[in-house]
Scaffold this motif. Structure first.
Motif, PDB file in Angstrom:
ATOM      1  N   GLY A 172       0.521  -1.250   0.053  1.00 13.35           N
ATOM      2  CA  GLY A 172       0.174   0.021  -0.003  1.00 13.35           C
ATOM      3  C   GLY A 172       1.013   1.077   0.045  1.00 13.35           C
ATOM      4  N   PHE A 173       0.419   1.986  -1.139  1.00 15.58           N
ATOM      5  CA  PHE A 173       1.167   3.199  -1.626  1.00 15.58           C
ATOM      6  C   PHE A 173       1.141   4.951  -1.111  1.00 15.58           C
ATOM      7  CE2 PHE A 173       2.512  -0.445  -3.731  1.00 15.58           C
ATOM      8  CZ  PHE A 173       4.052  -0.404  -2.835  1.00 15.58           C
ATOM      9  N   ARG A 174       1.829   5.470  -0.361  1.00 11.99           N
ATOM     10  CA  ARG A 174       1.282   7.165   0.082  1.00 11.99           C
ATOM     11  C   ARG A 174       0.297   6.878   1.213  1.00 11.99           C
ATOM     12  NH1 ARG A 174       2.687   6.747  -5.323  1.00 11.99           N
ATOM     13  NH2 ARG A 174       4.535   8.220  -6.572  1.00 11.99           N
ATOM     14  N   ALA A 175      -1.087   7.634   0.761  1.00 11.23           N
ATOM     15  CA  ALA A 175      -2.228   7.618   1.614  1.00 11.23           C
ATOM     16  C   ALA A 175      -2.909   6.049   2.675  1.00 11.23           C
ATOM     17  CB  ALA A 175      -4.098   8.141   1.560  1.00 11.23           C
ATOM     18  N   ALA A 176      -2.102   5.352   1.516  1.00  9.70           N
ATOM     19  CA  ALA A 176      -2.860   3.366   1.610  1.00  9.70           C
ATOM     20  C   ALA A 176      -2.059   3.192   2.437  1.00  9.70           C
ATOM     21  CB  ALA A 176      -2.884   3.239   0.148  1.00  9.70           C
ATOM     22  N   PHE A 177      -0.824   3.906   2.896  1.00  7.99           N
ATOM     23  CA  PHE A 177       0.840   3.049   3.150  1.00  7.99           C
ATOM     24  C   PHE A 177      -0.077   2.581   4.568  1.00  7.99           C
ATOM     25  CE2 PHE A 177       4.392   2.982   5.497  1.00  7.99           C
ATOM     26  CZ  PHE A 177       5.128   1.654   5.305  1.00  7.99           C
ATOM     27  N   SER A 178      -0.175   3.579   5.790  1.00  6.55           N
ATOM     28  CA  SER A 178      -0.121   2.970   6.876  1.00  6.55           C
ATOM     29  C   SER A 178      -1.838   1.888   6.955  1.00  6.55           C
ATOM     30  CB  SER A 178      -1.593   4.372   7.932  1.00  6.55           C
ATOM     31  OG  SER A 178      -2.672   4.961   6.475  1.00  6.55           O
ATOM     32  N   ILE A 179      -2.203   1.510   6.344  1.00  7.32           N
ATOM     33  CA  ILE A 179      -3.163   0.402   5.903  1.00  7.32           C
ATOM     34  C   ILE A 179      -2.680  -0.430   5.532  1.00  7.32           C
ATOM     35  CG2 ILE A 179      -5.975  -0.730   5.169  1.00  7.32           C
ATOM     36  CD1 ILE A 179      -6.220   1.956   6.471  1.00  7.32           C
ATOM     37  N   SER A 180      -1.618  -0.380   4.714  1.00  6.64           N
ATOM     38  CA  SER A 180      -1.017  -1.774   4.300  1.00  6.64           C
ATOM     39  C   SER A 180       0.164  -2.097   5.237  1.00  6.64           C
ATOM     40  CB  SER A 180      -0.057  -1.601   3.944  1.00  6.64           C
ATOM     41  OG  SER A 180       0.853  -0.443   3.794  1.00  6.64           O
ATOM     42  N   PHE A 181       0.998  -1.180   6.270  1.00  2.00           N
ATOM     43  CA  PHE A 181       1.181  -1.412   7.913  1.00  2.00           C
ATOM     44  C   PHE A 181       0.566  -1.862   9.047  1.00  2.00           C
ATOM     45  CE2 PHE A 181       3.197  -0.113  10.968  1.00  2.00           C
ATOM     46  CZ  PHE A 181       4.892  -0.076  11.206  1.00  2.00           C
ATOM     47  N   LEU A 182      -0.952  -1.663   9.228  1.00  2.00           N
ATOM     48  CA  LEU A 182      -1.766  -1.887  10.073  1.00  2.00           C
ATOM     49  C   LEU A 182      -1.663  -3.206  10.212  1.00  2.00           C
ATOM     50  CD1 LEU A 182      -3.027  -1.626  13.067  1.00  2.00           C
ATOM     51  CD2 LEU A 182      -4.669  -1.411  10.661  1.00  2.00           C
ATOM     52  N   LEU A 183      -2.017  -4.254   8.375  1.00  2.00           N
ATOM     53  CA  LEU A 183      -1.697  -5.779   8.238  1.00  2.00           C
ATOM     54  C   LEU A 183      -0.451  -6.021   8.619  1.00  2.00           C
ATOM     55  CD1 LEU A 183      -3.824  -5.236   4.975  1.00  2.00           C
ATOM     56  CD2 LEU A 183      -4.631  -6.800   7.462  1.00  2.00           C
ATOM     57  N   HIS A 184       0.596  -5.694   7.906  1.00  3.73           N
ATOM     58  CA  HIS A 184       1.734  -6.388   8.005  1.00  3.73           C
ATOM     59  C   HIS A 184       1.993  -6.236   9.437  1.00  3.73           C
ATOM     60  CE1 HIS A 184       6.205  -5.926   8.660  1.00  3.73           C
ATOM     61  NE2 HIS A 184       5.602  -6.980   8.133  1.00  3.73           N
ATOM     62  N   TYR A 185       1.680  -5.505  10.579  1.00  5.48           N
ATOM     63  CA  TYR A 185       2.268  -5.307  12.200  1.00  5.48           C
ATOM     64  C   TYR A 185       1.446  -6.338  12.492  1.00  5.48           C
ATOM     65  CZ  TYR A 185       3.382  -4.178  16.698  1.00  5.48           C
ATOM     66  OH  TYR A 185       3.759  -3.471  18.075  1.00  5.48           O
ATOM     67  N   LEU A 186       0.049  -6.581  12.754  1.00  7.51           N
ATOM     68  CA  LEU A 186      -0.617  -7.029  13.055  1.00  7.51           C
ATOM     69  C   LEU A 186      -0.270  -8.833  12.608  1.00  7.51           C
ATOM     70  CD1 LEU A 186      -3.977  -4.831  12.625  1.00  7.51           C
ATOM     71  CD2 LEU A 186      -2.200  -5.320  14.898  1.00  7.51           C
ATOM     72  N   TYR A 187      -0.340  -9.244  11.571  1.00 12.32           N
ATOM     73  CA  TYR A 187       0.291 -10.017  10.493  1.00 12.32           C
ATOM     74  C   TYR A 187       1.172 -10.886  11.147  1.00 12.32           C
ATOM     75  CZ  TYR A 187      -1.382 -13.922   7.043  1.00 12.32           C
ATOM     76  OH  TYR A 187      -2.019 -14.728   7.105  1.00 12.32           O
ATOM     77  N   VAL A 218      -1.587  -9.139  -1.303  1.00  8.20           N
ATOM     78  CA  VAL A 218      -2.732  -8.649  -0.109  1.00  8.20           C
ATOM     79  C   VAL A 218      -2.259  -6.445  -1.259  1.00  8.20           C
ATOM     80  CG1 VAL A 218      -4.260  -7.454   1.489  1.00  8.20           C
ATOM     81  CG2 VAL A 218      -3.385  -9.345   1.543  1.00  8.20           C
ATOM     82  N   VAL A 219      -3.299  -6.385  -1.804  1.00 14.58           N
ATOM     83  CA  VAL A 219      -2.548  -4.465  -2.702  1.00 14.58           C
ATOM     84  C   VAL A 219      -4.012  -3.540  -1.612  1.00 14.58           C
ATOM     85  CG1 VAL A 219      -2.536  -2.642  -3.976  1.00 14.58           C
ATOM     86  CG2 VAL A 219      -1.821  -5.772  -4.437  1.00 14.58           C
ATOM     87  N   VAL A 220      -3.424  -2.534  -0.980  1.00  8.74           N
ATOM     88  CA  VAL A 220      -4.103  -2.021   0.003  1.00  8.74           C
ATOM     89  C   VAL A 220      -4.277  -0.094  -1.130  1.00  8.74           C
ATOM     90  CG1 VAL A 220      -5.207  -0.026   1.451  1.00  8.74           C
ATOM     91  CG2 VAL A 220      -4.571  -2.460   1.602  1.00  8.74           C
ATOM     92  N   SER A 221      -5.311   0.771  -2.089  1.00 11.58           N
ATOM     93  CA  SER A 221      -5.034   1.304  -2.486  1.00 11.58           C
ATOM     94  C   SER A 221      -6.491   1.784  -2.998  1.00 11.58           C
ATOM     95  CB  SER A 221      -4.605   1.120  -4.370  1.00 11.58           C
ATOM     96  OG  SER A 221      -4.914   2.514  -4.563  1.00 11.58           O
ATOM     97  N   PHE A 222      -7.108   3.208  -2.554  1.00 11.31           N
ATOM     98  CA  PHE A 222      -8.168   3.597  -3.117  1.00 11.31           C
ATOM     99  C   PHE A 222      -8.154   5.236  -3.865  1.00 11.31           C
ATOM    100  CE2 PHE A 222      -6.438   5.308   1.025  1.00 11.31           C
ATOM    101  CZ  PHE A 222      -6.320   6.702   0.726  1.00 11.31           C
ATOM    102  N   ALA A 223      -8.984   5.211  -5.229  1.00 11.83           N
ATOM    103  CA  ALA A 223      -8.982   6.957  -5.368  1.00 11.83           C
ATOM    104  C   ALA A 223      -8.631   7.942  -5.630  1.00 11.83           C
ATOM    105  CB  ALA A 223     -10.135   7.101  -6.468  1.00 11.83           C
ATOM    106  N   PRO A 224      -7.633   8.852  -5.288  1.00 11.95           N
ATOM    107  CA  PRO A 224      -6.661   8.351  -7.030  1.00 11.95           C
ATOM    108  C   PRO A 224      -5.456   7.391  -6.606  1.00 11.95           C
ATOM    109  CG  PRO A 224      -5.749   9.983  -5.480  1.00 11.95           C
ATOM    110  CD  PRO A 224      -6.957  10.450  -5.378  1.00 11.95           C
ATOM    111  N   TYR A 225      -5.807   6.203  -7.229  1.00  9.73           N
ATOM    112  CA  TYR A 225      -5.041   4.931  -6.928  1.00  9.73           C
ATOM    113  C   TYR A 225      -3.743   5.498  -7.494  1.00  9.73           C
ATOM    114  CZ  TYR A 225      -9.684   3.160  -7.228  1.00  9.73           C
ATOM    115  OH  TYR A 225     -11.242   3.826  -7.048  1.00  9.73           O
TER     116      TYR A 225
END
Length: 317
Positions: A172-187, A218-225
């Motif tokens: 997950g990149f830019r604005a979505a990085f926080s969600i990808s980091f959370l997933l990674h940390y918990l997992y 797992v890929v996290v992204s939302f507009a603008p992608y």
């Protein structure tokens, strides 16, 4: 062109004082019989649709609760398309008209009682309030209510795909990085074979070389992608790995070819998108993975917590 796409459709378009223009398109010979079939059909054909059809189709899939209870005119205003676009889109998808297409959304709603709460609130905002904090919290609640019916019934299948994978890559990149980091940390607290794709120092392609057919991505992204997120999704499919998309639209670039698509809403009166629903989806996914893994995950989690305490990661009270 696929064999099933053989029934021609047509409609008349007029603009101002110009003469009518006959538009002919190829529609499905047999319309989808359920909402899941409809979603699959739209995702498969999305890239071949005209821009107006894409806008209408994306709105239908992203707002199924509204489609079931709103008029076509109201929906067209929300989707920023002409009402006739929905009629032509229905015919393009093999239906006789809008009523037949809409019936799939009504059936879906009848089978999901939780969607009623979503419809009732309809992402209600406190737009008439001068209290920004109140508006923000209202938006967060609305996003949570809107996201649960979109993804709740898909999470278990996604969790099973993660549990079966040889290795899990999360991006997950830019604005979505926080969600990808959370997933990674918990997992990582209970599974060592989880990697966070960081793409730092231009090393994205090197990191993606590690993706294998037995893996899950797992890929996290939302507009603008993010272009990087789209690239990770492409490589995952090329490698034969299972792709799980956490995004805001069923026809987002990372969702069109995903094996599992978990949707969340992120509306906010602030300048920055709301991450509350995305966080809830991520945490729910990890909870389901733990429930599938049963005692093994719990034991590994206990070991990880013990190590953190012994190494002084936490401050004593």
């Amino acid at each position: 062109m696929q064999q099933m796409l053989h029934r021609p459709g047509k409609c008349l378009l007029t603009s101002g004082g110009h003469r009518p223009i006959l538009v002919i398109f190829m529609s499905l010979a047999h319309p989808p019989r359920s909402f899941s079939e409809l979603e699959a059909s739209i995702r498969e054909r999305f890239n071949d649709m005209r821009p107006q059809f894409q806008a209408g189709a994306a709105f239908l899939l992203d707002n199924p609760g509204e489609v079931a209870v709103s008029t076509m005119r109201a929906l067209s205003q929300r989707a920023q398309v002409q009402p006739s676009t929905f009629v032509r889109l229905a015919q393009y998808l093999g239906f006789a008209g809008w009523a037949e297409l809409r019936s799939l959304f009504v059936e879906r709603l009848a089978g999901e009682p939780k969607a009623y709460a979503f419809k009732a609130k309809n992402i209600v905002r406190r737009s008439n309030s001068d209290k920004l904090v109140a508006e923000l919290f209202e938006a967060q609640r609305a996003n949570l209510d809107a996201s649960e019916p979109k993804s709740a019934d898909r999470m278990l299948a996604a969790a099973r795909a993660l549990a079966k994978a040889r290795h899990v890559h999360i991006a997950g990149f830019r604005a979505a990085f926080s969600i990808s980091f959370l997933l990674h940390y918990l997992y990582r607290l209970f599974r060592p074979t989880v990697s966070l794709v960081r793409a730092s120092e231009g090393a994205l392609e090197l990191e993606l070389r590690a993706i294998a057919p037995q893996d899950a991505v797992v890929v996290v992204s939302f507009a603008p992608y993010s272009a990087e997120a789209v690239r990770v999704a492409e490589v995952a499919k090329e490698a034969g790995a299972r792709l799980i998309a956490l995004t805001d639209s069923a026809v987002a670039p990372i969702a069109l070819k995903a094996d599992h698509c978990l949707l969340f809403s992120h509306d906010s009166p602030s300048f920055f998108p709301s991450m509350a629903a995305a966080t809830a989806v991520a945490e729910s996914l990890i909870e389901l993975v733990i429930s599938i893994d049963d005692d093994h995950a719990v034991k590994r989690l206990e070991v990880a917590e013990g190590q953190l305490h012994r190494t002084g990661a936490y401050v004593s009270r």
